[in-house]
Structure formats: C-alpha cells, structure tokens
Enzyme design. Structure first.
Site, PDB file in Angstrom:
ATOM      1  N   ARG A  76      -3.885  58.979  15.868  1.00  0.00           N
ATOM      2  CA  ARG A  76      -5.208  58.597  16.349  1.00  0.00           C
ATOM      3  C   ARG A  76      -5.515  57.182  15.864  1.00  0.00           C
ATOM      4  O   ARG A  76      -5.290  56.837  14.698  1.00  0.00           O
ATOM      5  CB  ARG A  76      -6.282  59.571  15.830  1.00  0.00           C
ATOM      6  CG  ARG A  76      -6.273  60.922  16.523  1.00  0.00           C
ATOM      7  CD  ARG A  76      -6.731  60.811  17.965  1.00  0.00           C
ATOM      8  NE  ARG A  76      -6.827  62.094  18.656  1.00  0.00           N
ATOM      9  CZ  ARG A  76      -5.861  62.626  19.395  1.00  0.00           C
ATOM     10  NH1 ARG A  76      -4.705  61.996  19.508  1.00  0.00           N
ATOM     11  NH2 ARG A  76      -6.042  63.784  20.008  1.00  0.00           N
ATOM     12  N   GLU A  81     -10.465  53.025  23.025  1.00  0.00           N
ATOM     13  CA  GLU A  81      -9.507  53.093  24.133  1.00  0.00           C
ATOM     14  C   GLU A  81     -10.240  53.170  25.467  1.00  0.00           C
ATOM     15  O   GLU A  81     -11.104  54.036  25.633  1.00  0.00           O
ATOM     16  CB  GLU A  81      -8.592  54.310  23.958  1.00  0.00           C
ATOM     17  CG  GLU A  81      -7.735  54.230  22.697  1.00  0.00           C
ATOM     18  CD  GLU A  81      -6.853  55.452  22.507  1.00  0.00           C
ATOM     19  OE1 GLU A  81      -6.996  56.441  23.270  1.00  0.00           O
ATOM     20  OE2 GLU A  81      -6.017  55.441  21.589  1.00  0.00           O
ATOM     21  N   HIS A 125      -1.709  55.067  24.659  1.00  0.00           N
ATOM     22  CA  HIS A 125      -1.909  56.485  24.322  1.00  0.00           C
ATOM     23  C   HIS A 125      -1.073  57.342  25.275  1.00  0.00           C
ATOM     24  O   HIS A 125      -1.571  58.232  25.969  1.00  0.00           O
ATOM     25  CB  HIS A 125      -3.389  56.870  24.401  1.00  0.00           C
ATOM     26  CG  HIS A 125      -3.727  58.042  23.532  1.00  0.00           C
ATOM     27  ND1 HIS A 125      -4.936  58.200  22.933  1.00  0.00           N
ATOM     28  CD2 HIS A 125      -3.001  59.133  23.166  1.00  0.00           C
ATOM     29  CE1 HIS A 125      -4.968  59.322  22.229  1.00  0.00           C
ATOM     30  NE2 HIS A 125      -3.790  59.904  22.356  1.00  0.00           N
TER      31      HIS A 125
END
Length: 313
Positions: free
Chosen positions: A231, A260, A279
């Site tokens: 994360r 993000e 991601h």
C-alpha cells in the site's frame, strides 16, 4: 435470489453464480446513489473497488452478503455491516501469486537496470552496456517486512528460485512456523541495515501509515533497493524523494502510491531511479478469474447456509 455486480468482472465468477441458480443484476455505475437505487431488490453485492456505505446497505431490506472481489475491505463499512447482520467475505487466496511474481519482477528489473537500459537503447546509446554494470540477485539479501501469504510467496520464489538469502520481520510470525529459508529478525531496523532489497508486504493501518520514513532510509546500504507492492500510504513519499535525490540508496520500485492516481506534479515521477507500475501487481488474467470466482463462492456459501471459507466480519 439476486446478486448485484456494479463493476465489470470476468465470466468465471458470473458463470459460477448462474450455474448455482442465482439471478445476476449488472449495475450501471459504481457511485453511491446508483448502487443504492439498484441494490433495493438484491440479496448480495459482489464488489470490486466501489465504496459500500451504511446507506447502501440500508437501501436493501434483503441484503445478506457483500463479497469483495479481491482482498482489501477498506472500502466497506464493516461496522455497519456487522450491526445490520450482513456478512462480508473476500478472497485472500486470489492474488498472492500474481503480486509475488510482480515483486520478483521488480527485484530483477532493479538489479539488472532494465528500464534504464531500455531508455538508453531507445535513445541511441548502445554504448551504455560499457557504462553500467548490473547486479546479480543470487546470494543477495532480500528483507521482507510482512510475512503473510504474499510475503511468504515472495520468499519462496526468491530463495528457491533465485538463490537469494531471505530475512523477514513480522510482529506475528513465529520461528517454528517459518520455512527454513527465512531467517526471522527482531526489528524493522535490522531489515533495512542488512538487506540489498527491502520489500514491503504490510497493510495500511493507523499504525503503519508513513511508517517507512527517513529513519530507515538513513540506514540502508547505498546499493540497496526498496520495493513496494503493498500500500502506498505506508511510505512517507517526501522522505523517499529526499533520500533518493541525496543517493542514500540506489533506487525503488513502486506498484502503489499514497494517492492514486498520483498528482502529475508528484516529484517522485520525475526521478529516473524509480520504476513505477499503476497498482497493477494483482491484475493478471488468472487473478481476476480467481477473484470473481472466490467472491461468487462466498455469496453462495452465505445464501445457501454453507460454511464460509473467507469470512471478514
């Protein structure tokens, strides 16, 4: 019984539900108001990234289960679900292979300067082969922070596949439960001091947000790399930028960021000694099939009164 699916999933999970006799309701959008209006007559929701609030849960008098397409459940109001008697399930076995492979890919890309060499060749600098030396990962020390399914999978691939020496830190790990190719250490400091590659595999919680900061960057080996496929919030990005522009360690590879997508003016994006991916570590064909299937299995287990494989609350 009816299952709402607000966002696109692969056919594997949908076919499983259809074969079990459920009716599927494909949602038209994943915002709160749309889900509230579309969940009214549904017994279950299969969600990917949509935020599931108390208001959404209360909009349906029939809702019995919310199944997460994947692992993290931070977008679901778990307290509200529990108070309303709604079961939440997820798929903790769905993505660890893909994310661990992505971590290994980052380790090799860093050690072998793959993105840097790609840029140089495209720029006409074939002579870069005489200017840069790659680093073999064999016999290098890989330090893992977090030894859950993903961390353990990375350790196995790195040790047995690449010949790396693996050390690990986890508050919950017990020496007798670890494979013999992982050496447990007592502190995070020890990981950063000893490792040629530090790989993060911990969740973002109140305790871990910004935990990886200048305190640790100062004690890294100058030739070391930092890998994060966990994360983004667990790294203090301002400290990371300062450490990298001051050459405190060699470089980083980030699949995740604190915000993000990142702001286009984020200074990290201008550094050449970071490799980025969006991601993306869990976005394999196989993982998406498993995430849909495991979420569908959770729904069927709850609605048919079976033992629940992966209960969250």
């Amino acid at each position: 019984m009816k299952v709402l699916i607000p966002q696109v999933i692969t056919e594997t999970g949908k076919n499983y539900l259809l074969e079990k006799g459920y009716e599927i309701k494909i949602g038209t959008a994943s915002d709160e108001e749309t889900i509230k209006s579309e969940v009214v007559d549904c017994d279950a929701i299969l969600i990917r990234t949509a935020k599931i609030t108390r208001e959404i849960m209360e909009a349906s008098k029939k809702l019995k289960v919310i199944a997460r397409h994947g692992v993290g459940v931070d977008a679901i109001d778990l307290q509200a679900a529990t108070e309303l008697g709604i079961q939440v399930t997820n798929g903790p076995l769905s993505n660890f292979e893909s994310v661990s492979e992505h971590t290994i890919a980052f380790i090799l890309a860093c050690g072998h300067h793959l993105t840097e060499m790609d840029r140089k060749v495209r720029g006409g600098n074939w002579g870069a082969r005489e200017q840069v030396k790659l680093s073999e990962v064999n016999n290098k020390v890989l330090g893992l922070i977090g030894l859950g399914r993903i961390g353990l999978s990375v350790a196995k691939k790195a040790s047995l596949g690449l010949g790396m020496k693996v050390i690990g830190y986890s508050r919950h790990a017990k020496k007798e439960e670890m494979p013999d190719y992982i050496e447990l250490v007592g502190t995070i400091d020890e990981i950063f001091k000893k490792s040629d590659f530090v790989s993060l595999h911990i969740p973002a919680t109140d305790e871990t947000i910004n935990i990886i900061s200048m305190k640790y960057f100062k004690i890294m080996k100058p030739e070391a790399f930092l890998i994060n496929c966990a994360r983004g919030e667990i790294i203090n990005e301002l400290d990371l930028y300062d450490a990298l522009i001051n050459n405190m360690f060699k470089g980083a590879a980030l699949d995740v960021m604190a915000n993000e997508p990142p702001d286009k003016n984020n200074p990290l994006l201008k550094l050449d000694n970071i490799i980025f991916s969006p991601h993306f570590g869990a976005h394999s064909i196989e993982t998406f099939d498993r995430m849909g299937l495991h979420a569908a299995m959770g729904i069927d287990e709850v609605l048919s009164g079976k033992k629940i494989s992966w209960p969250v609350n």
